[in-house]
Motif scaffolding. Structure first.
Motif, PDB file in Angstrom:
ATOM      1  N   TYR A 159       6.499  -0.422  -4.110  1.00 34.44           N
ATOM      2  CA  TYR A 159       5.814  -1.652  -4.490  1.00 34.44           C
ATOM      3  C   TYR A 159       6.434  -2.761  -3.647  1.00 34.44           C
ATOM      4  O   TYR A 159       7.654  -2.887  -3.588  1.00 34.44           O
ATOM      5  CB  TYR A 159       5.987  -1.931  -5.990  1.00 34.44           C
TER       6      TYR A 159
ATOM      7  N   HIS B  51       4.874   1.011 -11.021  1.00 32.10           N
ATOM      8  CA  HIS B  51       4.411  -0.360 -11.281  1.00 32.10           C
ATOM      9  C   HIS B  51       3.138  -0.338 -12.141  1.00 32.10           C
ATOM     10  O   HIS B  51       3.040  -1.062 -13.145  1.00 32.10           O
ATOM     11  CB  HIS B  51       4.159  -1.050  -9.940  1.00 32.10           C
TER      12      HIS B  51
ATOM     13  N   HIS C 284      -4.887  -2.288 -11.782  1.00 33.84           N
ATOM     14  CA  HIS C 284      -5.035  -3.613 -11.174  1.00 33.84           C
ATOM     15  C   HIS C 284      -4.769  -3.631  -9.671  1.00 33.84           C
ATOM     16  O   HIS C 284      -5.310  -4.463  -8.953  1.00 33.84           O
ATOM     17  CB  HIS C 284      -4.170  -4.659 -11.895  1.00 33.84           C
ATOM     18  N   ASP C 285      -3.946  -2.700  -9.173  1.00 25.28           N
ATOM     19  CA  ASP C 285      -3.648  -2.683  -7.729  1.00 25.28           C
ATOM     20  C   ASP C 285      -4.361  -1.545  -6.999  1.00 25.28           C
ATOM     21  O   ASP C 285      -3.998  -1.230  -5.862  1.00 25.28           O
ATOM     22  CB  ASP C 285      -2.128  -2.545  -7.504  1.00 25.28           C
TER      23      ASP C 285
ATOM     24  N   ASP D 287       1.892  -7.772 -14.922  1.00 25.16           N
ATOM     25  CA  ASP D 287       2.033  -7.388 -13.508  1.00 25.16           C
ATOM     26  C   ASP D 287       3.408  -7.825 -12.993  1.00 25.16           C
ATOM     27  O   ASP D 287       4.158  -7.035 -12.397  1.00 25.16           O
ATOM     28  CB  ASP D 287       0.886  -8.070 -12.726  1.00 25.16           C
TER      29      ASP D 287
HETATM   30 FE   FE2 Z   1       0.639  -5.494  -9.237  1.00 25.36          FE
END
Ligand code: FE2
Length: 217
Positions: free
Chosen positions: A29, A39, A63-64, A188
């Motif tokens: 990350y 993550h 989300h990523d 996050d």
């Molecule tokens: Fe993230």
């Protein structure tokens, strides 16, 4: 002879998304000592700990996802709105070059678009797309938040448009999902803990299956 095309099954869609996340266990990350998969699992874990609804938990987990969208998916997303003739010279187009550099095009937009095409709900996609906008909001209203950002995150903020103007702050605060978007951003940010124990990726399969079943394409 007619050619039959079969829509991908829910299982194959989830397999594809989960495989992207599994592959991300080998990717660090940005600027942190944990993998992208860790993550994602930490963000989803925080969401479950705060009794978030399933769409929010899935958004936290995914989300990523735009960071690891397969190149052919990115290509397809850009080609879909063009006719065949235009698509031939696609690699010379400025937005194609941007697409190869996810950071420039915006991984949050790519991720949301990828999930939308798989049949994830508008809420999941909107939350995924919002996690950069929420960062721009928080850096505008909370100087301490800006100070706490990692160097990598401070650097990417510049490319993401910087802190919101007061006008954009006011607009964002009227968003019906405003609180959720800010909360997702905070999960996050907190999801960078080295060695944290969380439920594994497969523990979210039933939830994702239920979700896609509710949102038939
Ligand atoms: Fe993230």
């Amino acid at each position: 002879m007619s050619l039959k095309t079969h829509a991908p099954s829910t299982k194959s869609k989830i397999d594809a998304v989960f495989q992207l996340l599994k592959n991300s266990s080998k990717q660090g990350y940005i600027g942190e000592s944990i993998s992208q998969l860790e993550h994602a699992l930490q963000a989803a874990f925080y969401a479950t700990q705060e009794d978030a609804d399933e769409e929010t938990v899935l958004a936290a987990l995914l989300h990523d996802i735009g960071q690891f969208c397969p190149a052919k998916e990115i290509h397809r997303m850009l080609v879909e709105d063009l006719n065949d003739a235009d698509a031939v010279d696609l690699p010379s187009r400025p937005n194609y070059k941007d697409a190869k550099n996810v950071g420039v095009m915006g991984h949050e937009r790519l991720g949301a678009e990828y999930l939308r095409k798989l049949g994830f709900s508008p809420k999941v996609c909107e939350l995924v797309e919002s996690h950069v906008v929420a960062k721009r909001y928080l850096t505008a209203v909370d100087p301490d938040y800006l100070e706490r950002l990692s160097n990598a995150s401070k650097l990417s903020l510049k490319f993401q448009g910087g802190p919101f103007s007061p006008e954009n702050v006011a607009i964002f605060e009227k968003d019906p999902l405003f609180k959720r978007k800010v909360q997702l951003r905070k999960w996050d940010d907190a999801s960078k803990v080295v060695g944290m124990n969380t439920p594994g990726l497969e523990s979210y399969r039933e939830m994702a299956t239920r979700h896609l079943a509710k949102n038939p394409q």
